[in-house]
Design a protein around this motif. Structure first.
Motif, PDB file in Angstrom:
ATOM      1  N   LYS A   1     -10.884  22.114  78.235  1.00 22.90           N
ATOM      2  CA  LYS A   1     -11.830  22.332  77.143  1.00 22.90           C
ATOM      3  C   LYS A   1     -13.216  21.810  77.486  1.00 22.90           C
ATOM      4  O   LYS A   1     -14.211  22.256  76.925  1.00 22.90           O
ATOM      5  CB  LYS A   1     -11.342  21.652  75.855  1.00 22.90           C
ATOM      6  N   VAL A   2     -13.282  20.822  78.370  1.00 16.23           N
ATOM      7  CA  VAL A   2     -14.525  20.174  78.769  1.00 16.23           C
ATOM      8  C   VAL A   2     -14.370  19.746  80.226  1.00 16.23           C
ATOM      9  O   VAL A   2     -13.274  19.363  80.648  1.00 16.23           O
ATOM     10  CB  VAL A   2     -14.818  18.915  77.912  1.00 16.23           C
ATOM     11  N   ILE A   3     -15.485  19.773  80.971  1.00 18.34           N
ATOM     12  CA  ILE A   3     -15.486  19.246  82.339  1.00 18.34           C
ATOM     13  C   ILE A   3     -16.525  18.134  82.407  1.00 18.34           C
ATOM     14  O   ILE A   3     -17.666  18.313  81.981  1.00 18.34           O
ATOM     15  CB  ILE A   3     -15.817  20.339  83.372  1.00 18.34           C
ATOM     16  N   ILE A   4     -16.095  16.995  82.932  1.00 18.54           N
ATOM     17  CA  ILE A   4     -17.003  15.895  83.233  1.00 18.54           C
ATOM     18  C   ILE A   4     -17.179  15.898  84.746  1.00 18.54           C
ATOM     19  O   ILE A   4     -16.200  15.791  85.478  1.00 18.54           O
ATOM     20  CB  ILE A   4     -16.439  14.539  82.766  1.00 18.54           C
TER      21      ILE A   4
ATOM     22  N   LEU B   1     -18.304  11.461  74.817  1.00 20.54           N
ATOM     23  CA  LEU B   1     -18.855  12.771  74.455  1.00 20.54           C
ATOM     24  C   LEU B   1     -17.796  13.866  74.571  1.00 20.54           C
ATOM     25  O   LEU B   1     -17.698  14.734  73.697  1.00 20.54           O
ATOM     26  CB  LEU B   1     -20.078  13.096  75.318  1.00 20.54           C
ATOM     27  N   ALA B   2     -16.985  13.821  75.601  1.00 18.90           N
ATOM     28  CA  ALA B   2     -15.893  14.795  75.740  1.00 18.90           C
ATOM     29  C   ALA B   2     -14.938  14.680  74.552  1.00 18.90           C
ATOM     30  O   ALA B   2     -14.492  15.687  73.995  1.00 18.90           O
ATOM     31  CB  ALA B   2     -15.153  14.584  77.055  1.00 18.90           C
TER      32      ALA B   2
ATOM     33  N   LEU C   1     -17.321  26.639  79.851  1.00 21.39           N
ATOM     34  CA  LEU C   1     -16.935  25.381  79.216  1.00 21.39           C
ATOM     35  C   LEU C   1     -18.124  24.418  79.177  1.00 21.39           C
ATOM     36  O   LEU C   1     -19.000  24.483  80.042  1.00 21.39           O
ATOM     37  CB  LEU C   1     -15.796  24.716  79.994  1.00 21.39           C
ATOM     38  N   PRO C   2     -18.137  23.506  78.213  1.00 20.38           N
ATOM     39  CA  PRO C   2     -19.164  22.469  78.241  1.00 20.38           C
ATOM     40  C   PRO C   2     -18.978  21.583  79.476  1.00 20.38           C
ATOM     41  O   PRO C   2     -17.853  21.202  79.802  1.00 20.38           O
ATOM     42  CB  PRO C   2     -18.921  21.651  76.968  1.00 20.38           C
ATOM     43  N   VAL C   3     -20.076  21.288  80.131  1.00 24.81           N
ATOM     44  CA  VAL C   3     -20.062  20.418  81.301  1.00 24.81           C
ATOM     45  C   VAL C   3     -20.924  19.203  80.987  1.00 24.81           C
ATOM     46  O   VAL C   3     -22.066  19.343  80.547  1.00 24.81           O
ATOM     47  CB  VAL C   3     -20.593  21.133  82.564  1.00 24.81           C
ATOM     48  N   ILE C   4     -20.348  18.037  81.213  1.00 25.40           N
ATOM     49  CA  ILE C   4     -21.062  16.777  81.030  1.00 25.40           C
ATOM     50  C   ILE C   4     -21.312  16.198  82.413  1.00 25.40           C
ATOM     51  O   ILE C   4     -20.377  15.928  83.163  1.00 25.40           O
ATOM     52  CB  ILE C   4     -20.244  15.783  80.184  1.00 25.40           C
TER      53      ILE C   4
ATOM     54  N   VAL D   1     -26.404  21.515  81.001  1.00 25.81           N
ATOM     55  CA  VAL D   1     -25.484  20.438  81.361  1.00 25.81           C
ATOM     56  C   VAL D   1     -25.840  19.261  80.467  1.00 25.81           C
ATOM     57  O   VAL D   1     -26.989  18.817  80.463  1.00 25.81           O
ATOM     58  CB  VAL D   1     -25.603  20.032  82.851  1.00 25.81           C
ATOM     59  N   ALA D   2     -24.884  18.783  79.690  1.00 22.83           N
ATOM     60  CA  ALA D   2     -25.107  17.562  78.921  1.00 22.83           C
ATOM     61  C   ALA D   2     -25.142  16.422  79.928  1.00 22.83           C
ATOM     62  O   ALA D   2     -24.248  16.302  80.765  1.00 22.83           O
ATOM     63  CB  ALA D   2     -23.988  17.356  77.910  1.00 22.83           C
TER      64      ALA D   2
END
Length: 169
Positions: A56-59, A123-124, A78-81, A109-110
């Motif tokens: 759901k999220v990638i750090i 944040l994730a 996907l959202p990337v942090i 990119v956050a």
């Protein structure tokens, strides 16, 4: 589920803080090394298959030129942090910060602070908490714990400095 990737195993000492926060919030994660420069095909495969594998999220943490978060964001929806890592070849970490922060329009990119993988994990969790009530409730408890921690410090300081602390509040 959250993917935690890093450009090198030397980034693990920073990135483990993201894993610790995800464990705190009881969020499943995977952790691996994916180098944008040394294993670009692995990076493309990881990013292109991440959503279909249930992430759901990638750090993404990287030091130096720090292209990993941005390149992954270019491939996935996907959202990337991004976690800028102050590495041994880094220019005080600024190269990493700017490489992740200065993304072109259309490829967000956050970005968290230098070496702030803990914030990336939080944040994730906040992203996942938008659709998972258990995680949302855990985040509420976490924020309450932060507040209580500060309130306790205020009480201690007030006791230590009864004539001069916190007069304005």
């Amino acid at each position: 589920m959250v993917g935690i990737i890093m450009g090198s195993d030397s980034d693990l000492k920073v990135m483990q803080d993201a894993a610790a926060m995800l464990q705190y919030f009881n969020i499943e994660f995977e952790l691996t090394v994916v180098s944008a420069h040394r294993t670009p095909l692995r990076m493309v495969e990881y990013a292109s298959k991440a959503a279909s594998r249930g992430l759901k999220v990638i750090i993404a943490g990287a030091g130096g030129a720090a292209h990993l978060p941005g390149m992954v964001a270019a491939i996935t929806t996907l959202p990337v942090i991004g976690v800028p890592v102050k590495s041994s070849n880094s220019i005080d970490g600024w190269d990493s910060v700017l490489s992740i922060l200065q993304m072109p329009n259309g490829v967000p990119v956050a970005t968290v602070a230098l070496n702030a993988a803990k914030n990336a994990g939080i944040l994730a969790a906040q992203i996942i908490g938008t659709s998972n009530t258990e995680v949302a409730d855990a985040l509420i408890r976490y924020k309450e714990e932060l507040n209580s921690s500060v309130e306790e410090k205020i009480r201690k300081l007030s006791a230590d400095f009864p004539n001069g602390f916190d007069k304005g509040l």
